[in-house]
Scaffold this active site. Sequence first.
Site, PDB file in Angstrom:
ATOM      1  N   ARG A  77     -60.698 -35.438  -4.650  1.00 14.01           N
ATOM      2  CA  ARG A  77     -60.623 -34.630  -3.720  1.00 14.01           C
ATOM      3  C   ARG A  77     -59.070 -34.924  -3.156  1.00 14.01           C
ATOM      4  O   ARG A  77     -58.913 -34.641  -2.233  1.00 14.01           O
ATOM      5  CB  ARG A  77     -61.454 -35.719  -2.441  1.00 14.01           C
ATOM      6  CG  ARG A  77     -62.868 -34.798  -2.746  1.00 14.01           C
ATOM      7  CD  ARG A  77     -63.691 -34.814  -4.194  1.00 14.01           C
ATOM      8  NE  ARG A  77     -65.507 -34.112  -4.166  1.00 14.01           N
ATOM      9  CZ  ARG A  77     -66.162 -35.196  -4.224  1.00 14.01           C
ATOM     10  NH1 ARG A  77     -66.152 -36.589  -4.501  1.00 14.01           N
ATOM     11  NH2 ARG A  77     -67.231 -34.033  -3.650  1.00 14.01           N
ATOM     12  N   ASP A 133     -63.788 -33.008 -10.013  1.00 17.90           N
ATOM     13  CA  ASP A 133     -64.819 -32.381  -8.866  1.00 17.90           C
ATOM     14  C   ASP A 133     -64.200 -31.071  -8.696  1.00 17.90           C
ATOM     15  O   ASP A 133     -63.255 -30.811  -8.688  1.00 17.90           O
ATOM     16  CB  ASP A 133     -64.517 -33.704  -8.040  1.00 17.90           C
ATOM     17  CG  ASP A 133     -66.715 -33.411  -7.524  1.00 17.90           C
ATOM     18  OD1 ASP A 133     -66.565 -32.438  -6.897  1.00 17.90           O
ATOM     19  OD2 ASP A 133     -66.371 -34.594  -7.062  1.00 17.90           O
ATOM     20  N   HIS A 182     -70.433 -30.357  -9.633  1.00 15.86           N
ATOM     21  CA  HIS A 182     -69.567 -30.553  -8.991  1.00 15.86           C
ATOM     22  C   HIS A 182     -68.413 -29.852  -9.796  1.00 15.86           C
ATOM     23  O   HIS A 182     -67.138 -30.800 -10.212  1.00 15.86           O
ATOM     24  CB  HIS A 182     -69.177 -32.174  -9.261  1.00 15.86           C
ATOM     25  CG  HIS A 182     -69.719 -32.730  -7.531  1.00 15.86           C
ATOM     26  ND1 HIS A 182     -69.438 -32.516  -6.352  1.00 15.86           N
ATOM     27  CD2 HIS A 182     -71.551 -33.304  -7.482  1.00 15.86           C
ATOM     28  CE1 HIS A 182     -70.057 -33.200  -5.703  1.00 15.86           C
ATOM     29  NE2 HIS A 182     -71.348 -33.516  -6.198  1.00 15.86           N
ATOM     30  N   ASP A 210     -74.781 -35.222 -10.818  1.00 12.61           N
ATOM     31  CA  ASP A 210     -74.974 -35.520  -9.622  1.00 12.61           C
ATOM     32  C   ASP A 210     -75.091 -34.075  -8.898  1.00 12.61           C
ATOM     33  O   ASP A 210     -74.236 -33.271  -9.505  1.00 12.61           O
ATOM     34  CB  ASP A 210     -74.484 -36.683  -8.418  1.00 12.61           C
ATOM     35  CG  ASP A 210     -72.988 -36.105  -8.342  1.00 12.61           C
ATOM     36  OD1 ASP A 210     -72.712 -36.135  -9.907  1.00 12.61           O
ATOM     37  OD2 ASP A 210     -72.518 -36.345  -7.781  1.00 12.61           O
ATOM     38  N   GLU A 211     -76.153 -34.021  -7.929  1.00  9.47           N
ATOM     39  CA  GLU A 211     -75.953 -33.008  -7.110  1.00  9.47           C
ATOM     40  C   GLU A 211     -76.070 -31.721  -7.799  1.00  9.47           C
ATOM     41  O   GLU A 211     -75.067 -30.909  -6.425  1.00  9.47           O
ATOM     42  CB  GLU A 211     -75.247 -33.298  -5.906  1.00  9.47           C
ATOM     43  CG  GLU A 211     -75.677 -34.500  -5.408  1.00  9.47           C
ATOM     44  CD  GLU A 211     -74.092 -34.871  -4.467  1.00  9.47           C
ATOM     45  OE1 GLU A 211     -74.436 -35.048  -2.398  1.00  9.47           O
ATOM     46  OE2 GLU A 211     -72.885 -34.799  -4.459  1.00  9.47           O
ATOM     47  N   TYR A 227     -71.218 -47.352  -0.093  1.00 16.65           N
ATOM     48  CA  TYR A 227     -70.151 -46.567  -0.584  1.00 16.65           C
ATOM     49  C   TYR A 227     -69.172 -47.669   0.394  1.00 16.65           C
ATOM     50  O   TYR A 227     -69.275 -47.273   1.874  1.00 16.65           O
ATOM     51  CB  TYR A 227     -71.013 -46.194  -0.388  1.00 16.65           C
ATOM     52  CG  TYR A 227     -71.777 -44.443  -1.172  1.00 16.65           C
ATOM     53  CD1 TYR A 227     -71.998 -45.394  -2.362  1.00 16.65           C
ATOM     54  CD2 TYR A 227     -71.453 -43.676  -1.414  1.00 16.65           C
ATOM     55  CE1 TYR A 227     -72.267 -44.635  -3.505  1.00 16.65           C
ATOM     56  CE2 TYR A 227     -72.275 -42.474  -2.269  1.00 16.65           C
ATOM     57  CZ  TYR A 227     -72.333 -42.742  -3.500  1.00 16.65           C
ATOM     58  OH  TYR A 227     -72.435 -42.485  -4.525  1.00 16.65           O
ATOM     59  N   PHE A 228     -67.420 -47.231  -0.151  1.00 14.57           N
ATOM     60  CA  PHE A 228     -67.191 -47.602   1.266  1.00 14.57           C
ATOM     61  C   PHE A 228     -66.094 -46.674   1.707  1.00 14.57           C
ATOM     62  O   PHE A 228     -65.143 -46.438   2.580  1.00 14.57           O
ATOM     63  CB  PHE A 228     -65.547 -48.580   0.104  1.00 14.57           C
ATOM     64  CG  PHE A 228     -66.500 -50.471  -0.510  1.00 14.57           C
ATOM     65  CD1 PHE A 228     -67.653 -50.670   0.027  1.00 14.57           C
ATOM     66  CD2 PHE A 228     -65.573 -51.165  -0.949  1.00 14.57           C
ATOM     67  CE1 PHE A 228     -67.466 -51.313   0.017  1.00 14.57           C
ATOM     68  CE2 PHE A 228     -65.981 -51.815  -1.725  1.00 14.57           C
ATOM     69  CZ  PHE A 228     -67.573 -52.764  -1.429  1.00 14.57           C
ATOM     70  N   ASP A 229     -66.637 -45.775   1.762  1.00 10.24           N
ATOM     71  CA  ASP A 229     -65.936 -44.152   2.559  1.00 10.24           C
ATOM     72  C   ASP A 229     -67.012 -44.514   4.120  1.00 10.24           C
ATOM     73  O   ASP A 229     -66.700 -43.575   4.695  1.00 10.24           O
ATOM     74  CB  ASP A 229     -66.719 -42.935   1.265  1.00 10.24           C
ATOM     75  CG  ASP A 229     -67.544 -42.407   1.266  1.00 10.24           C
ATOM     76  OD1 ASP A 229     -68.044 -42.978   1.098  1.00 10.24           O
ATOM     77  OD2 ASP A 229     -68.140 -40.932   0.632  1.00 10.24           O
ATOM     78  N   TRP A 238     -65.246 -42.938  -2.245  1.00 14.44           N
ATOM     79  CA  TRP A 238     -65.172 -40.879  -2.390  1.00 14.44           C
ATOM     80  C   TRP A 238     -63.997 -40.625  -1.616  1.00 14.44           C
ATOM     81  O   TRP A 238     -63.702 -41.248  -0.152  1.00 14.44           O
ATOM     82  CB  TRP A 238     -65.655 -39.940  -1.584  1.00 14.44           C
ATOM     83  CG  TRP A 238     -67.386 -40.709  -2.775  1.00 14.44           C
ATOM     84  CD1 TRP A 238     -68.129 -41.631  -2.480  1.00 14.44           C
ATOM     85  CD2 TRP A 238     -67.490 -40.526  -4.601  1.00 14.44           C
ATOM     86  NE1 TRP A 238     -69.344 -41.647  -4.349  1.00 14.44           N
ATOM     87  CE2 TRP A 238     -68.740 -40.576  -4.957  1.00 14.44           C
ATOM     88  CE3 TRP A 238     -66.701 -39.217  -5.742  1.00 14.44           C
ATOM     89  CZ2 TRP A 238     -69.071 -40.323  -5.897  1.00 14.44           C
ATOM     90  CZ3 TRP A 238     -67.507 -39.624  -6.079  1.00 14.44           C
ATOM     91  CH2 TRP A 238     -68.476 -39.998  -7.032  1.00 14.44           C
ATOM     92  N   THR A 239     -63.043 -39.638  -0.983  1.00 17.84           N
ATOM     93  CA  THR A 239     -61.878 -39.503  -0.862  1.00 17.84           C
ATOM     94  C   THR A 239     -61.801 -38.614  -0.174  1.00 17.84           C
ATOM     95  O   THR A 239     -60.827 -37.627   0.489  1.00 17.84           O
ATOM     96  CB  THR A 239     -60.231 -39.852  -1.922  1.00 17.84           C
ATOM     97  OG1 THR A 239     -60.869 -38.255  -2.684  1.00 17.84           O
ATOM     98  CG2 THR A 239     -60.899 -41.024  -1.915  1.00 17.84           C
ATOM     99  N   GLU A 240     -63.049 -37.600   0.725  1.00 21.00           N
ATOM    100  CA  GLU A 240     -63.087 -35.978   1.566  1.00 21.00           C
ATOM    101  C   GLU A 240     -62.203 -36.922   2.094  1.00 21.00           C
ATOM    102  O   GLU A 240     -61.416 -36.076   2.927  1.00 21.00           O
ATOM    103  CB  GLU A 240     -64.058 -35.724   1.729  1.00 21.00           C
ATOM    104  CG  GLU A 240     -65.055 -34.671   0.089  1.00 21.00           C
ATOM    105  CD  GLU A 240     -65.861 -36.144  -0.274  1.00 21.00           C
ATOM    106  OE1 GLU A 240     -65.488 -37.567  -0.151  1.00 21.00           O
ATOM    107  OE2 GLU A 240     -66.673 -35.861  -0.777  1.00 21.00           O
TER     108      GLU A 240
HETATM  109  C1  ACM Z   1     -72.181 -39.402  -5.514  1.00 26.92           C
HETATM  110  O1  ACM Z   1     -71.757 -39.648  -4.574  1.00 26.92           O
HETATM  111  N1  ACM Z   1     -72.610 -37.478  -5.565  1.00 26.92           N
HETATM  112  C2  ACM Z   1     -72.635 -40.054  -6.117  1.00 26.92           C
END
Ligand code: ACM
Length: 752
Positions: A165, A194, A271, A326-327, A418-420, A468-470
Amino acid sequence: MRLSKSLSLLLLGGACIFSAQAQSNFDIIPKPSKVTVATGIYTIPTQLTVIVSDDFQPAVQLLTEHPAIKSLTLEVLKKNKKAPKEGFRIVKAVDADNLGKNAYSIQIDEKGLLLKAWDTPQVINGIYTLVQLGYLQADPSKIAFATIVDEPRFSYRGLHLDVSRHFMPLSFVKKYIDVMAIYKFNNFHWHLTDGAGWRLEIKKYPELTQKAAWRTHTHWKDWWNNGRQYVEKGNPNASGGFYTQEEARELVDYAARKGINVIPEIEMPGHSEEVMAVYPELSCSGKPYSQGEFCIGNEKTFEFLKNVLDEVLTIFPSQYIHIGGDEAEKKHWETCPKDQALMQKEGLKSVDELQSYAIKQMDLYLQSKGRKLIGWDEILQGGLTEGATVMSWRGEEGGIKAANAGHDVIMTPGSHLYFDSYQTDPRTQPEAIGGYLTLDKVYSYDPIPAAIQGDKAKHILGAQANIWTEYVPTTEHVEYMVFPRALALSEVNWTTKDAKSWADFQRRLQSHYKLLQELNLNYYRPSFNVAYIASYNAIKNNNKITLTTEQLNTDQIRYTIDGSEPTIQSTPYTGPFELSSTGHINAAYFQDSIKIGPTLSFDIDIHRAIGKKVTYNTQWSGYPAQKDSTLTNGLMGGLSYHDGQWQGFTSPIDVVVDLERREEIHQVAMNFMQMIGPGVYMPGEMEVFLSDNGRSFRKVGTVINDISDKESKLTFKRFELKLDKAQQARYIKIKASNPKKGYLFTDEIIVY
Ligand code: ACM
C-alpha cells in the site's frame, strides 16, 4: 563501641547496596521469567574481550549494539573446553546447568558476566537483554549483580509490515528489524504483493516491477479514489518502488543475524489487481483492471505462481511461506468457463472448494520444496489443506477451528493486533482505517482462547501484529502506529499469563520511552487525554465512574461534576466514584499544576427509560452490543463501536420503549456516531412518536441531522428532542432513517 561501629558500617553498607541497586534499572520488556538482583556493580569494559563458545561467534557480534561497548575482541573456546571462571563469557550450556532448551541465563557477579544457552537463538535473546539493559541504565556500562533466567512462552513472535500500500525503503525495514530484535520478536512477515503494488523483483517476470510496482498517486487513498492505475517506471507520475532480489537477500541476512526469520507473503488468489493489470490473461475476463483474482481454472495461473515461488524460495530460506488467501472475490469464478470446467473435472461443489483446491496445489508445491504454507484464515473455507498453518485475523474463530482440528495457528485477530487501528481518541489522530486498539487492550491479549481444547493449545505457535499501510504513508507514521503497541505484544508472546501485569508493564514502559527516543523512533506518545468508563448499577440506581489516562499517575486528573471547567483546585481523582444523579462531568490532566490535556466532558444520565423493555420493529445487525437491553441499560458507548454499548443497524431504526405506565415526558434523545471509513453514518433524521396503548402513535417531533456525510473525523451527535410542553404517554417510538444505507450506531434511548 565496637558494636556501634560495626552497626554503622552495616548501615553504611546497606545504604551502599541500596544506592547501587537504585542505580540499576531492570525494567526489561518483555518481562523475563526470573530476575534476582544482588549487591554489587559490574562495569562492562568499553574495549570488551568476550570468551565465547565457537558456535556463538557470529551472535556475539550483536553486543556491539550495546551502548557502552565500543569494540569487541573474541577469545574462542574450542568445543568441549571448559569456560574459565572469570571474565565476560558467552558459552554453551551443559546438562549440569539445568537450563531449558529455549532459555538463556545471565549471571553477573564479582567474577564478571556469564551468559549461557544451548543454541544461537537463545544466545541472541540473552544478548538483547544485555543491550536493552545498556539502554535502560543512566550509565550504560554499569549494571548491578544479578541472575536472570528467561525463556519465551511462544515460539512464534511476529510483526508484519505491508509495503504494498505504501512502499518503505530497505533502510527503514532494517530499522524495523533492529527494534524487533531488541524486543525479542523472531518473525518478520513481509507483505510484498497486493493490489497497490508488487514489491519484489522477479527475474522471469520483469514487468511486475517495471509496471505493477508504480502507480499514479503516492498516497494510497488518492490512488484508490482516482482510477487505481499502474504506470511504467519513468512515467512523470510514477510513485512506488520495489526491492531487488539482492536487496531482499540483504534484508534476510540482516534479520537472520539478529535471530529474525523473514516470511515473505505473495498474495493469491485475491488481492492481485496489480498482477492482472500486467498479465490480464491470468484473470477470468482476460482484461486488465477487471478483477483482482487469479483464474484458477487457467493452467497458466499455476505456472506463473510456481515460477514466482521458485524465485521467492531462492531468496527466503524461511520454512514458512505466506500465500495470502484472504478476501478473494469468488464471483468471477462462478461464471468463468475455465473455472467451471475445473470444478466439474475435480468434483468441486462450490467456489470455496475451488479456492481450497488452489491453496492445496500451492501447499503441495511448497511441501515438495521442503517448505510450509501459511495463509489467512479464509483458507479454511472449502476445507483446509493438510500441511497449512493458519493466521487467524477475522477474530479468533478461524484459529480456534484450525487448532482444534490439529493445524498450527498464529493469532493475529483484528480486535487486538491490528496496529492500523486508532490507538486513542480518533478525533485527535491522523486518519486511520478504523478500529480502536489501545495499548492496554493489546497487552490484555491472550493468544490461547478458552475454546481451544486442552491438548490443542500446543498448536497456537504465538501471536503477530499486522500493520496495513493504506492510511500509513510514511515510515515515521509506521513507527507511530507500531510503537509502543509492539512492546505490549512482545510481552504477550514472551511472558507467562501469570507473570503478566498491566500495572507493572506500564511502570516498566516509562523507562522504555528513553530507549525509543535513543533509537530515534517516532513512537506514539502517551496522551494527556482523560477517558472514562461508566457502569450503571441497577440496584443502587447509580453510576460508577472510572477515569483513565495513558499517563502513569491518574491522581494528576482533576474533575468536576457540575459542568464547571476543572482547575487545579478541583477534586483530584483518587479512584472510581459513584454518582446517583444525572451529572455533567468535566475532567482534565494536570502537570505541575498546569492543565496540560484537553477537557473530557460527558453526561451521566439517570433517566426514565432505564431498565424498560424495548421492542425492535427493525432489528440490529452484526453489532448486537447487549442485545435488547442495550438501549435502556443506562450505559453510553465510548469511542469504539466495538465496546459492547454501541448497537449497529444496517436498516433504518424503528424501536418502541414501554415505560410501563403513563409518564410525563419532557425530552427524548439518542446518540449516534459517524466514522465514514468503515461506513458508519449519522441518520438523516430522528422522529419521535408517543402513544398510550402502543398501537396508535402521534408524532411529536423530528430532529434533522446537521453533520455532513463527508465529515471523515469520528463524530458523535446527540439527537435530542425537547418538547415545548411536557406530554403524558406510556410508549415512545423512535425512528431513525438510514439514507447512506451504511451502519447506524446508537447506544441509548434517553428519556426525561
Ligand atoms: C487481512 O487483513 N485482509 C488479512
